[in-house]
Design an enzyme around this catalytic site. Structure first.
Site, PDB file in Angstrom:
ATOM      1  N   THR A   1      -0.995 -25.938 -13.551  1.00 57.26           N
ATOM      2  CA  THR A   1      -1.339 -26.831 -12.451  1.00 57.26           C
ATOM      3  C   THR A   1      -2.966 -26.460 -12.007  1.00 57.26           C
ATOM      4  O   THR A   1      -3.121 -25.173 -11.860  1.00 57.26           O
ATOM      5  CB  THR A   1      -0.796 -26.920 -11.116  1.00 57.26           C
ATOM      6  OG1 THR A   1       0.932 -27.162 -11.659  1.00 57.26           O
ATOM      7  CG2 THR A   1      -1.026 -27.901 -10.331  1.00 57.26           C
TER       8      THR A   1
ATOM      9  N   SER B   1       2.416 -26.826 -26.533  1.00 55.63           N
ATOM     10  CA  SER B   1       2.232 -26.909 -25.234  1.00 55.63           C
ATOM     11  C   SER B   1       2.871 -28.264 -24.523  1.00 55.63           C
ATOM     12  O   SER B   1       2.741 -29.374 -25.030  1.00 55.63           O
ATOM     13  CB  SER B   1       0.735 -26.568 -24.596  1.00 55.63           C
ATOM     14  OG  SER B   1       0.466 -25.414 -25.178  1.00 55.63           O
TER      15      SER B   1
ATOM     16  N   ALA C   1      15.070 -23.481 -23.141  1.00 55.62           N
ATOM     17  CA  ALA C   1      14.893 -22.912 -21.978  1.00 55.62           C
ATOM     18  C   ALA C   1      15.161 -21.425 -22.179  1.00 55.62           C
ATOM     19  O   ALA C   1      15.752 -20.895 -22.920  1.00 55.62           O
ATOM     20  CB  ALA C   1      16.217 -23.344 -21.081  1.00 55.62           C
TER      21      ALA C   1
ATOM     22  N   ASN D   1      11.658 -32.955 -18.634  1.00 51.94           N
ATOM     23  CA  ASN D   1      11.779 -31.726 -17.437  1.00 51.94           C
ATOM     24  C   ASN D   1      11.949 -32.592 -16.118  1.00 51.94           C
ATOM     25  O   ASN D   1      12.620 -31.813 -15.131  1.00 51.94           O
ATOM     26  CB  ASN D   1      10.558 -31.114 -17.592  1.00 51.94           C
ATOM     27  CG  ASN D   1      10.570 -29.924 -18.412  1.00 51.94           C
ATOM     28  OD1 ASN D   1      11.509 -29.730 -19.109  1.00 51.94           O
ATOM     29  ND2 ASN D   1       9.543 -29.097 -18.301  1.00 51.94           N
TER      30      ASN D   1
ATOM     31  N   CYS E   1       7.688 -24.089 -15.414  1.00 55.32           N
ATOM     32  CA  CYS E   1       7.467 -25.421 -16.211  1.00 55.32           C
ATOM     33  C   CYS E   1       8.107 -26.675 -15.143  1.00 55.32           C
ATOM     34  O   CYS E   1       7.314 -27.560 -14.898  1.00 55.32           O
ATOM     35  CB  CYS E   1       8.163 -25.667 -17.140  1.00 55.32           C
ATOM     36  SG  CYS E   1       7.300 -24.599 -18.495  1.00 55.32           S
TER      37      CYS E   1
HETATM   38  P1  NAD Z   1       2.703 -17.983 -21.876  1.00 53.35           P
HETATM   39  O1  NAD Z   1       2.067 -17.678 -20.790  1.00 53.35           O
HETATM   40  O2  NAD Z   1       4.090 -17.021 -21.985  1.00 53.35           O
HETATM   41  O3  NAD Z   1       2.113 -17.805 -23.048  1.00 53.35           O
HETATM   42  C1  NAD Z   1       0.827 -18.346 -23.421  1.00 53.35           C
HETATM   43  C2  NAD Z   1      -0.291 -17.463 -24.028  1.00 53.35           C
HETATM   44  O4  NAD Z   1      -1.271 -18.046 -24.537  1.00 53.35           O
HETATM   45  C3  NAD Z   1      -0.436 -16.007 -23.305  1.00 53.35           C
HETATM   46  O5  NAD Z   1      -0.099 -14.829 -23.843  1.00 53.35           O
HETATM   47  C4  NAD Z   1      -2.099 -16.177 -23.397  1.00 53.35           C
HETATM   48  O6  NAD Z   1      -2.823 -14.942 -23.581  1.00 53.35           O
HETATM   49  C5  NAD Z   1      -2.210 -17.009 -24.726  1.00 53.35           C
HETATM   50  N1  NAD Z   1      -3.598 -17.748 -24.929  1.00 53.35           N
HETATM   51  C6  NAD Z   1      -4.049 -18.603 -23.772  1.00 53.35           C
HETATM   52  N2  NAD Z   1      -5.307 -19.217 -24.491  1.00 53.35           N
HETATM   53  C7  NAD Z   1      -5.432 -18.618 -25.557  1.00 53.35           C
HETATM   54  C8  NAD Z   1      -6.498 -18.763 -26.718  1.00 53.35           C
HETATM   55  N3  NAD Z   1      -7.608 -19.431 -26.491  1.00 53.35           N
HETATM   56  N4  NAD Z   1      -6.022 -18.095 -27.650  1.00 53.35           N
HETATM   57  C9  NAD Z   1      -5.061 -17.347 -28.034  1.00 53.35           C
HETATM   58  N5  NAD Z   1      -4.001 -16.954 -26.964  1.00 53.35           N
HETATM   59  C10 NAD Z   1      -4.200 -17.588 -25.750  1.00 53.35           C
HETATM   60  O7  NAD Z   1       3.144 -19.617 -21.829  1.00 53.35           O
HETATM   61  P2  NAD Z   1       4.527 -20.405 -22.320  1.00 53.35           P
HETATM   62  O8  NAD Z   1       5.621 -19.975 -21.262  1.00 53.35           O
HETATM   63  O9  NAD Z   1       4.958 -19.846 -23.706  1.00 53.35           O
HETATM   64  O10 NAD Z   1       4.203 -21.652 -22.219  1.00 53.35           O
HETATM   65  C11 NAD Z   1       3.443 -22.333 -23.152  1.00 53.35           C
HETATM   66  C12 NAD Z   1       3.507 -23.932 -23.032  1.00 53.35           C
HETATM   67  O11 NAD Z   1       4.840 -24.102 -23.477  1.00 53.35           O
HETATM   68  C13 NAD Z   1       3.125 -24.283 -21.654  1.00 53.35           C
HETATM   69  O12 NAD Z   1       2.427 -25.587 -21.784  1.00 53.35           O
HETATM   70  C14 NAD Z   1       4.683 -24.759 -21.234  1.00 53.35           C
HETATM   71  O13 NAD Z   1       4.545 -25.752 -20.172  1.00 53.35           O
HETATM   72  C15 NAD Z   1       5.342 -24.971 -22.467  1.00 53.35           C
HETATM   73  N6  NAD Z   1       6.727 -24.708 -22.502  1.00 53.35           N
HETATM   74  C16 NAD Z   1       7.380 -23.421 -21.798  1.00 53.35           C
HETATM   75  C17 NAD Z   1       8.500 -23.168 -21.996  1.00 53.35           C
HETATM   76  C18 NAD Z   1       9.141 -21.834 -21.457  1.00 53.35           C
HETATM   77  O14 NAD Z   1      10.395 -21.676 -21.166  1.00 53.35           O
HETATM   78  N7  NAD Z   1       8.288 -20.937 -20.995  1.00 53.35           N
HETATM   79  C19 NAD Z   1       9.471 -24.004 -22.612  1.00 53.35           C
HETATM   80  C20 NAD Z   1       9.045 -25.291 -23.101  1.00 53.35           C
HETATM   81  C21 NAD Z   1       7.808 -25.585 -23.188  1.00 53.35           C
HETATM   82  C1  UGA Z   2      13.380 -25.985 -18.519  1.00 57.93           C
HETATM   83  C2  UGA Z   2      14.170 -26.825 -19.199  1.00 57.93           C
HETATM   84  O1  UGA Z   2      15.686 -26.642 -19.112  1.00 57.93           O
HETATM   85  C3  UGA Z   2      13.771 -26.652 -20.690  1.00 57.93           C
HETATM   86  O2  UGA Z   2      14.222 -27.861 -21.385  1.00 57.93           O
HETATM   87  C4  UGA Z   2      12.214 -26.856 -20.920  1.00 57.93           C
HETATM   88  O3  UGA Z   2      11.931 -26.660 -22.230  1.00 57.93           O
HETATM   89  C5  UGA Z   2      11.597 -25.921 -19.979  1.00 57.93           C
HETATM   90  O4  UGA Z   2      12.278 -25.920 -18.605  1.00 57.93           O
HETATM   91  C6  UGA Z   2      10.261 -26.075 -20.132  1.00 57.93           C
HETATM   92  O5  UGA Z   2       9.515 -26.980 -20.592  1.00 57.93           O
HETATM   93  O6  UGA Z   2       9.456 -24.833 -19.891  1.00 57.93           O
HETATM   94  P1  UGA Z   2      13.741 -23.398 -17.914  1.00 57.93           P
HETATM   95  O7  UGA Z   2      12.815 -23.519 -16.905  1.00 57.93           O
HETATM   96  O8  UGA Z   2      13.275 -22.338 -18.852  1.00 57.93           O
HETATM   97  O9  UGA Z   2      13.808 -24.612 -18.884  1.00 57.93           O
HETATM   98  O10 UGA Z   2      15.240 -23.086 -17.356  1.00 57.93           O
HETATM   99  P2  UGA Z   2      16.456 -23.878 -16.817  1.00 57.93           P
HETATM  100  O11 UGA Z   2      17.434 -23.450 -17.524  1.00 57.93           O
HETATM  101  O12 UGA Z   2      15.950 -25.313 -16.993  1.00 57.93           O
HETATM  102  O13 UGA Z   2      16.472 -23.519 -15.307  1.00 57.93           O
HETATM  103  C7  UGA Z   2      14.955 -24.166 -14.553  1.00 57.93           C
HETATM  104  C8  UGA Z   2      15.420 -23.528 -12.859  1.00 57.93           C
HETATM  105  O14 UGA Z   2      16.531 -24.722 -12.390  1.00 57.93           O
HETATM  106  C9  UGA Z   2      16.031 -22.311 -12.697  1.00 57.93           C
HETATM  107  O15 UGA Z   2      15.492 -21.657 -11.588  1.00 57.93           O
HETATM  108  C10 UGA Z   2      17.631 -22.430 -12.733  1.00 57.93           C
HETATM  109  O16 UGA Z   2      18.165 -21.484 -11.981  1.00 57.93           O
HETATM  110  C11 UGA Z   2      17.715 -23.688 -11.912  1.00 57.93           C
HETATM  111  N1  UGA Z   2      18.816 -24.704 -12.041  1.00 57.93           N
HETATM  112  C12 UGA Z   2      19.030 -24.864 -13.294  1.00 57.93           C
HETATM  113  C13 UGA Z   2      19.526 -24.958 -11.058  1.00 57.93           C
HETATM  114  O17 UGA Z   2      19.082 -24.483  -9.672  1.00 57.93           O
HETATM  115  N2  UGA Z   2      20.716 -25.579 -11.153  1.00 57.93           N
HETATM  116  C14 UGA Z   2      21.068 -25.883 -12.369  1.00 57.93           C
HETATM  117  O18 UGA Z   2      22.169 -26.746 -12.355  1.00 57.93           O
HETATM  118  C15 UGA Z   2      20.471 -25.654 -13.461  1.00 57.93           C
END
Ligand code: NAD
Ligand code: UGA
Length: 550
Positions: free
Chosen positions: A100, A137, A171, A231, A283
């Site tokens: 954000t 992303s 997740a 989400n 997220c």
């Molecule tokens: P993260 O912070 O774990 O990883 C991102 C990485 O990108 C970091 O290591 C950073 O150093 C690197 N980076 C940033 N800019 C760069 C550049 N220009 N060149 C090379 N490396 C660079 O992030 P994340 O949790 O993997 O999330 C990535 C995206 O995926 C986000 O948009 C998030 O919303 C989405 N997403 C996350 C999850 C999750 O469970 N974490 C699940 C689904 C989708």
């Molecule tokens: C969530 C979505 O589930 C994924 O599908 C998505 O890809 C991801 O966000 C993303 O875009 O980053 P995540 O945040 O890793 O995944 O984990 P969740 O299992 O969704 O839990 C999120 C939060 O909700 C946690 O704090 C969990 O404890 C809470 N939660 C989940 C509850 O409080 N109650 C529930 O019944 C389920």
């Protein structure tokens, strides 16, 4: 446009880039996958035996693909050579954060897509051959157009760039299972012949292990919005159940009974109905806020207000929990990660809670199985000031050292080891009578007492705990007063059936100061069992008792 993908680059070696590419590399043995990142320490960890993220099952998959196994070739590489990897790739995933915005227009709500833009710019500058660029992303609807503008403005006019949307739905904590068996894989494209060709090439990559009918091709804006919407709908369910849990606490209804009953309706379903202290993770909050901001900029104030409420309810719950007097007391925090099976603490509900506790000068003794001492100190120090953290925050190696001398235990993460599901000892080992001094195991001097940070008094505490301070299979407690063999056998059978470790709550009851309060922010403990051990218990979505009723 490449139609047969042989070389993949993923920009961003994080929670998404690392596991996703590990699966592709382990399933598509003809494709070489290189995950790049700007952070050298992160890449070094991916190349080591200690990966930068914890995810069940990930280590084996990474090691096999990265180091080669049996007849399988090395297909997975981690590197900081971003340019080189882009140059070689047919297809490039952009998997960087989209947090954000903190300043400027839309601060506090709009998505900051500068990292995505920077990655696109780098691709545009480096590419000398046609590239398929894939948004992995989570981005606001319309981002693909911004990327297209960057490629048109910066890229070599001889090189064609095709932008696809392929959002990730994994997740944390279940990433490997989610990746191996996704409900759906979305491949969004602009629908031109060349875009459809690129979409088909990406679909082929997934088809190595995902059934074709689960690979959905759609328009690129739908794909971007479908990810955000998923989400938001998930977050909305949690906020809905959490709003009802507040009503339960006030009326005597039990949120677990309510959510079970509601979830039996097939149209509603049982998932994502667990009441909690609020959803965390990197997220949900930011993605709901992205939608709020989009609605505002589209002049849809009611839509914006509707989704904003999802975030506001989450925050309200935390404040309610933070209402007790804690000045000068020791509070044991069990769990810092935002959910179990991950070491990720981003937006963890525990963080805000601890902020309010620190403001009241409580001492916080923190234990989380997957969050390291350094991470706790560093992250909390950045947020709440290093001086306050040095003074009031005590990271602990196990739950027992966290609970020693505490007046309150707060369960923030639903780690299995905190559960009481196996706390059912036979009558002769009546938990009501149980004290640590009456529990013995063969006397083993704990060699780790200093290195583990456990005070020496605890190291002499003879109990049924292993070196981690956790109950483990095959170490039954025996009662020194009445070691009836059949009871010991019964206890042995019980403990043998334990499987994964569980905390010994009887032992915790002997370590705490009275009155011993347990705030269960995740509904993982059976309150009646803990009450029989002398705890006062407050659970989310359940009416409180005695001194806890306010
Ligand atoms: P993260 O912070 O774990 O990883 C991102 C990485 O990108 C970091 O290591 C950073 O150093 C690197 N980076 C940033 N800019 C760069 C550049 N220009 N060149 C090379 N490396 C660079 O992030 P994340 O949790 O993997 O999330 C990535 C995206 O995926 C986000 O948009 C998030 O919303 C989405 N997403 C996350 C999850 C999750 O469970 N974490 C699940 C689904 C989708
Ligand atoms: C969530 C979505 O589930 C994924 O599908 C998505 O890809 C991801 O966000 C993303 O875009 O980053 P995540 O945040 O890793 O995944 O984990 P969740 O299992 O969704 O839990 C999120 C939060 O909700 C946690 O704090 C969990 O404890 C809470 N939660 C989940 C509850 O409080 N109650 C529930 O019944 C389920």
């Amino acid at each position: 446009m490449p139609t047969n993908i042989e070389n993949i680059c993923c920009i961003g070696a994080g929670y998404v880039g690392g596991p996703t590419c590990a699966i592709i590399a382990s399933k598509d043995l003809d494709i070489s996958v290189t995950v790049v990142d700007l952070s050298q320490p992160r890449i070094d960890e991916w190349n080591s035996s200690r990966l930068p993220i914890y995810e069940p099952g990930l280590q084996d998959i990474v090691e096999a693909a990265r180091d080669g196994s049996g007849l399988n070739p090395v297909t997975l590489h981690f590197s900081t050579d971003v340019k080189g990897a882009i140059h070689r790739a047919d297809l490039i995933f952009i998997s960087v954060i989209t947090p954000t915005k903190t300043v400027g227009v839309g601060a506090g709500q709009a998505a900051d897509i500068k990292y995505v833009e920077a990655a696109a710019r780098e691709i545009a500058e480096v590419a000398t051959s046609d590239k398929i660029v894939v948004e992995k992303s989570t981005v606001p609807c319309g981002t693909a157009e911004i990327l297209r503008d960057i490629f048109d403005a910066v890229g070599d006019p001889q090189v064609r760039f095709e932008v696809l949307s392929n959002p990730e739905f994994l997740a944390e904590g279940t990433a490997i299972a989610d990746l191996l068996s996704p409900d759906r894989v979305l491949v969004g494209s602009e629908g031109t012949p060349s875009a459809l060709e690129a979409a088909s090439a990406l679909a082929d990559v997934y088809s190595s292990w995902v059934p074709r009918e689960r690979i959905i091709t759609l328009n690129i804006w739908s794909s971007e919005l479908a990810k955000l919407s998923a989400n938001c709908m998930l977050a909305q369910r949690i906020s809905s159940i959490n709003s009802l849990s507040a009503i339960c606490e006030a009326t005597g209804a039990d949120i677990q009974e309510v959510s079970h009953s509601v979830g039996l309706d097939k149209r509603i379903g049982p998932n994502f109905l667990k009441a909690s202290i609020g959803f965390g993770g990197s997220c949900f909050k930011k993605d709901v806020l992205k939608l709020v901001y989009m609605a505002e900029t589209l002049h849809l104030p009611e839509v914006a207000a509707y989704w904003k409420a999802v975030v506001d309810i989450k925050n309200g719950k935390r404040t309610a929990l933070a209402g007790t007097t804690v000045d000068g007391k020791r509070i044991a925090i069990l769990g810092l990660a935002y959910k179990k099976n991950t070491g990720d603490t981003r937006e963890s509900p525990a963080i805000d809670f601890m902020g309010s506790m620190l403001a009241e000068k409580a001492t916080l003794a923190i234990y989380d199985p997957k969050v390291s001492y350094n991470k706790i100190i560093h992250e909390l120090g950045e947020l709440f000031g290093h001086e306050a953290v040095a003074r009031y925050v005590k990271p602990c190696e196990n739950a027992y050292s966290a609970c020693r001398g505490a007046s309150t235990v707060v369960i923030m993460t639903e780690w299995d080891e905190f559960k009481t599901d196996r706390l059912t000892l036979p009558p002769a080992l009546d938990l009501g009578d149980l004290t640590a001094s009456r529990l013995t195991t063969p006397t083993v001097k704990r060699a780790d007492s200093v290195s583990s940070g456990i005070p020496s008094s605890q190291s002499e505490d003879r109990s049924s705990c292993d070196d981690d301070g956790l109950l483990s299979p095959g170490t039954p407690p025996t009662n020194t007063n009445s070691p009836a063999p059949e009871l010991i056998n019964q206890a042995q059978a019980l403990f043998d059936s334990y499987g994964p470790k569980r905390l010994d709550w009887a032992r915790i009851s002997t370590l705490m100061r009275r009155p011993r309060l347990v705030f269960d922010g995740r509904n993982v403990v059976d309150a009646s069992k803990l009450r029989s051990l002398g705890f006062l218990v407050q659970s989310i979505g359940k009416k409180s008792e005695g001194v806890l009723r306010r």
